[in-house]
Design a protein around this motif. Structure first.
Motif, PDB file in Angstrom:
ATOM      1  N   HIS A  51       0.854  -1.184   0.000  1.00 19.21           N
ATOM      2  CA  HIS A  51       0.000   0.000   0.000  1.00 19.21           C
ATOM      3  C   HIS A  51       0.892   1.237   0.000  1.00 19.21           C
ATOM      4  O   HIS A  51       1.899   1.281   0.708  1.00 19.21           O
ATOM      5  N   PRO A  52       0.553   2.262  -0.784  1.00 20.93           N
ATOM      6  CA  PRO A  52       1.411   3.448  -0.881  1.00 20.93           C
ATOM      7  C   PRO A  52       1.601   4.187   0.442  1.00 20.93           C
ATOM      8  O   PRO A  52       2.573   4.927   0.591  1.00 20.93           O
ATOM      9  N   GLN A  53       0.711   3.979   1.391  1.00 25.34           N
ATOM     10  CA  GLN A  53       0.838   4.635   2.693  1.00 25.34           C
ATOM     11  C   GLN A  53       1.452   3.719   3.760  1.00 25.34           C
ATOM     12  O   GLN A  53       1.492   4.066   4.936  1.00 25.34           O
ATOM     13  N   ALA A  54       1.924   2.550   3.362  1.00 20.76           N
ATOM     14  CA  ALA A  54       2.531   1.602   4.308  1.00 20.76           C
ATOM     15  C   ALA A  54       3.776   2.216   4.939  1.00 20.76           C
ATOM     16  O   ALA A  54       4.461   3.041   4.330  1.00 20.76           O
ATOM     17  N   ASN A  55       4.055   1.804   6.141  1.00 18.18           N
ATOM     18  CA  ASN A  55       5.258   2.258   6.847  1.00 18.18           C
ATOM     19  C   ASN A  55       6.422   1.382   6.401  1.00 18.18           C
ATOM     20  O   ASN A  55       6.485   0.206   6.747  1.00 18.18           O
ATOM     21  N   PRO A  56       7.364   1.938   5.639  1.00 18.86           N
ATOM     22  CA  PRO A  56       8.475   1.121   5.127  1.00 18.86           C
ATOM     23  C   PRO A  56       9.327   0.498   6.223  1.00 18.86           C
ATOM     24  O   PRO A  56       9.891  -0.571   6.025  1.00 18.86           O
ATOM     25  N   THR A  57       9.414   1.156   7.383  1.00 22.30           N
ATOM     26  CA  THR A  57      10.242   0.603   8.452  1.00 22.30           C
ATOM     27  C   THR A  57       9.614  -0.639   9.085  1.00 22.30           C
ATOM     28  O   THR A  57      10.295  -1.387   9.757  1.00 22.30           O
ATOM     29  N   ALA A  58       8.321  -0.842   8.841  1.00 25.22           N
ATOM     30  CA  ALA A  58       7.646  -2.019   9.391  1.00 25.22           C
ATOM     31  C   ALA A  58       7.608  -3.183   8.406  1.00 25.22           C
ATOM     32  O   ALA A  58       7.154  -4.269   8.755  1.00 25.22           O
ATOM     33  N   LEU A  59       8.097  -2.966   7.196  1.00 18.29           N
ATOM     34  CA  LEU A  59       8.062  -4.017   6.178  1.00 18.29           C
ATOM     35  C   LEU A  59       9.129  -5.073   6.415  1.00 18.29           C
ATOM     36  O   LEU A  59      10.228  -4.774   6.861  1.00 18.29           O
ATOM     37  N   GLU A  60       8.796  -6.267   6.059  1.00 22.00           N
ATOM     38  CA  GLU A  60       9.745  -7.369   5.997  1.00 22.00           C
ATOM     39  C   GLU A  60       9.955  -7.700   4.528  1.00 22.00           C
ATOM     40  O   GLU A  60       9.037  -7.543   3.715  1.00 22.00           O
ATOM     41  N   ALA A  61      11.118  -8.144   4.167  1.00 16.88           N
ATOM     42  CA  ALA A  61      11.400  -8.491   2.774  1.00 16.88           C
ATOM     43  C   ALA A  61      10.430  -9.549   2.266  1.00 16.88           C
ATOM     44  O   ALA A  61      10.041  -9.529   1.098  1.00 16.88           O
ATOM     45  N   THR A  62      10.015 -10.451   3.130  1.00 18.32           N
ATOM     46  CA  THR A  62       9.088 -11.509   2.723  1.00 18.32           C
ATOM     47  C   THR A  62       7.708 -10.962   2.393  1.00 18.32           C
ATOM     48  O   THR A  62       6.922 -11.649   1.736  1.00 18.32           O
ATOM     49  N   ASP A  63       7.390  -9.733   2.834  1.00 24.12           N
ATOM     50  CA  ASP A  63       6.121  -9.091   2.501  1.00 24.12           C
ATOM     51  C   ASP A  63       6.142  -8.483   1.101  1.00 24.12           C
ATOM     52  O   ASP A  63       5.104  -8.137   0.556  1.00 24.12           O
ATOM     53  N   CYS A  64       7.315  -8.313   0.540  1.00 23.92           N
ATOM     54  CA  CYS A  64       7.486  -7.573  -0.710  1.00 23.92           C
ATOM     55  C   CYS A  64       7.612  -8.517  -1.899  1.00 23.92           C
ATOM     56  O   CYS A  64       8.251  -9.555  -1.808  1.00 23.92           O
ATOM     57  N   THR A  65       7.006  -8.107  -3.012  1.00 27.69           N
ATOM     58  CA  THR A  65       7.118  -8.897  -4.232  1.00 27.69           C
ATOM     59  C   THR A  65       8.335  -8.440  -5.040  1.00 27.69           C
ATOM     60  O   THR A  65       8.918  -7.388  -4.775  1.00 27.69           O
TER      61      THR A  65
END
Length: 98
Positions: A51-65
């Motif tokens: 989501h464009p408003q997601a917090n990048p610091t909370a992302l895990e690499a496994t969440d990303c395509t």
């Protein structure tokens, strides 16, 4: 993994500063599906199916395509698989106002 792990003897900040990393987006350590090279790349949240408003610091690499970016080793635009969200580099960008 969303931390800036010790990446052998790589200079992640220098890789991020390189034009090859891209100019905009979240810094991620990613692997080229063509040649297997691991490099710091920038990708937008949308490119990584977030989501464009997601917090990048909370992302895990496994969440990303995977996302498409230039690979200078393959000399073509190819797919990259995120292996780490580089939150330390992201914070450095924010501190510099980028």
């Amino acid at each position: 993994m969303s931390v800036d792990a010790d990446q052998d003897d790589r200079d992640l900040e220098a890789e991020l500063a390189s034009p090859a990393a891209g100019q905009f987006g979240v810094p991620v350590d990613a692997v080229c599906v063509g040649c297997g090279r691991t490099r710091v790349k920038r990708a937008s949240l949308e490119e990584m199916d977030q989501h464009p408003q997601a917090n990048p610091t909370a992302l895990e690499a496994t969440d990303c395509t995977s996302f498409k970016h230039v690979c200078y080793g393959c000399q073509t635009a190819t797919w990259w698989n995120p292996v780490a969200v580089l939150t330390g580099l992201l914070e450095s960008d924010r501190d510099r106002g980028e």
